[in-house]
Scaffold this motif. Structure first.
Motif, mmCIF file in Angstrom:
data_model
loop_
_atom_site.group_PDB
_atom_site.id
_atom_site.type_symbol
_atom_site.label_atom_id
_atom_site.label_comp_id
_atom_site.label_asym_id
_atom_site.label_seq_id
_atom_site.Cartn_x
_atom_site.Cartn_y
_atom_site.Cartn_z
ATOM 1 N N ARG A 89 0.844 -1.195 0.000
ATOM 2 C CA ARG A 89 0.000 0.000 0.000
ATOM 3 C C ARG A 89 0.875 1.239 0.000
ATOM 4 N N SER A 127 1.159 5.599 -0.404
ATOM 5 C CA SER A 127 0.590 6.941 -0.365
ATOM 6 C C SER A 127 1.422 7.817 -1.290
ATOM 7 N N GLY A 152 -7.750 3.826 -4.029
ATOM 8 C CA GLY A 152 -8.893 3.684 -3.138
ATOM 9 C C GLY A 152 -9.358 4.946 -2.453
ATOM 10 N N HIS A 153 -8.484 5.970 -2.364
ATOM 11 C CA HIS A 153 -8.868 7.201 -1.670
ATOM 12 C C HIS A 153 -8.029 8.352 -2.193
ATOM 13 N N ILE A 154 -8.688 9.473 -2.431
ATOM 14 C CA ILE A 154 -7.972 10.643 -2.923
ATOM 15 C C ILE A 154 -8.430 11.868 -2.134
ATOM 16 N N SER A 155 -7.497 12.759 -1.823
ATOM 17 C CA SER A 155 -7.839 13.941 -1.035
ATOM 18 C C SER A 155 -6.924 15.093 -1.420
ATOM 19 N N VAL A 158 -3.158 10.429 -2.954
ATOM 20 C CA VAL A 158 -3.926 9.245 -3.320
ATOM 21 C C VAL A 158 -3.344 8.048 -2.586
ATOM 22 N N LEU A 159 -4.226 7.119 -2.183
ATOM 23 C CA LEU A 159 -3.804 5.866 -1.555
ATOM 24 C C LEU A 159 -3.983 4.739 -2.562
#
Length: 413
Positions: free
Chosen positions: A205, A207, A253-256, A270-271
């Motif tokens: 995983r 980042s 899976g995740h963006i901020s 982003v992850l």
């Protein structure tokens, strides 16, 4: 499956003490349901499992287990000890993870329909079902006055989900005082009666964070925009060629990032989740992501030499090792003999569970279903139906007890 294993299981199932344990499991299904309803109400978001761990320490005390304590990583531990065990005697780990995927503030209140055995609540199956089984097995063994030939270590462990990155298991097997003693491990995971995970799906995983000076959307127009840069990186990442044999996957899976519509953001993140059964392919996929990010950083420096504040950082935030339980493992031999005795079909599956860690270290391990059925896993509509749970608990009990005997026999001087 060997004839010797089948003979051991047949004999084990005829013992009066084992029948007493089965009797407890049969009579106390309402107690199991009540425990499950109580524990699911206690939030256990990632890295905040302490309240639920404390509840487990109380249950362990009530059941009369020994050496009850919280270790340095936050795992709630207890033993069913053997009276003749020396301090360094091997032990068998029976565990279930405390944490859920749901963030702090999520309502965990269970909902039940009057005409249905189903219970709805976030985490009610993954992993309140496994945690309930952990207590049920401990209670049945204590009720039946069963003393194993080597200790059984009960663990309600932290950090199985998401960014927890198996931190509870890592501590137990790499740092904690039991690290050289655990000879085999059974991880109790969710519902299902026939299923067992013996092939550990590996994952890396990452980042990926792009940072810049930020600014006003008009006054600072032209400044590097981390969201737009990250979007271009993701477009390139989506084009990475991944093998289908063995299957290797990559998910964003995740963006901020950003603060307002009229601000150039100072950062965007982003992850990424990369998965494969082959550690080499995982490393290749990770290298491809890093190469793309390095290329964009070099291009930015060339295009905007004055924008030294722009940076792209790739951080590894999780690493679950891929591994497999050998087909000739005595633990798998035991499970198959138990399933034949209970007239169950053994379903061996691939998954990412707490068993990944011990398997990667060469320690026999599996993640085993704890009965009943469930659905909506990792959603707010998650549900669990305990109907038929008793058979799975018998399966776990017989597998556990035979494993203690086989391990004790292999370690006799």
């Amino acid at each position: 499956m060997s004839a010797a294993a089948q003979h051991r299981i047949t004999r084990l199932a005829t013992l009066t003490a084992v029948h007493r344990a089965f009797h407890w499991l049969h009579l106390h299904q309402p107690q199991l349901r009540q425990w499950q309803l109580e524990m699911v109400c206690i939030p256990a978001p990632p890295f905040a499992e302490s309240a639920r761990a404390a509840w487990f320490l109380d249950r362990f005390r009530h059941l009369g287990l020994t050496n009850i304590h919280l270790d340095e990583e936050g795992n709630a531990l207890a033993e069913l000890a053997s009276p003749d065990a020396l301090p360094n005697t091997p032990c068998i780990l029976l565990s279930a993870h405390l944490d859920t995927v749901f963030p702090a503030g999520t309502s965990c209140e269970p909902r039940q329909a009057n005409d249905s055995p189903r219970i709805y609540a976030p985490g009610i199956c993954d992993n309140a079902a496994g945690l309930t089984a952990l207590l049920g097995i401990a209670a049945a063994l204590r009720y039946a006055h069963i003393t194993p030939p080597i200790p059984i270590l009960f663990a309600a462990n932290v950090g199985e989900e998401g960014e927890g990155d198996l931190r509870g298991m890592r501590y137990l097997f790499e740092q904690g005082p039991y690290r050289h003693r655990i000879a085999a491990a059974l991880a109790l995971e969710g519902g299902g009666t026939n299923t067992t995970v013996t092939r550990a799906l590996g994952s890396i995983r990452l980042s990926v964070t792009v940072t810049g000076p930020g600014g006003h959307s008009w006054a600072d127009a032209g400044a590097p925009n981390p969201i737009l840069i990250l979007s271009r990186i993701l477009t390139a990442v989506a084009e990475i060629a991944l093998p289908t044999e063995p299957l290797t996957t990559l998910n964003a899976g995740h963006i901020s990032g950003g603060t307002s519509i009229n601000s150039i953001p100072e950062s965007a993140t982003v992850l990424l989740d990369l998965r494969s059964t082959d550690p080499a392919h995982l490393r290749i996929a990770e290298a491809a992501v890093r190469k793309i990010c390095d290329g964009f950083l070099t291009a930015l420096a060339t295009q905007r030499p004055t924008s030294s504040a722009t940076n792209i950082m790739v951080q590894n935030i999780g690493n679950r090792p891929a591994a497999v339980l050998p087909d000739d493992s005595s633990l798998l031999e035991t499970l198959r003999a138990v399933d034949r005795h209970l007239t169950l079909r053994t379903e061996l599956r691939l998954g990412s569970t707490d068993a990944n860690l011990p398997l990667s270290l060469g320690i026999p391990a599996m993640a085993i279903g704890t009965g009943g059925s469930g659905g909506g896993i990792h959603t707010l509509q998650e549900w669990y139906d305990p109907t038929g749970r008793e058979t799975a608990l018998r399966r776990i009990l017989l597998t556990l007890l035979d494993t203690t005997q086989v391990t004790a026999g292999s370690h006799r001087p």
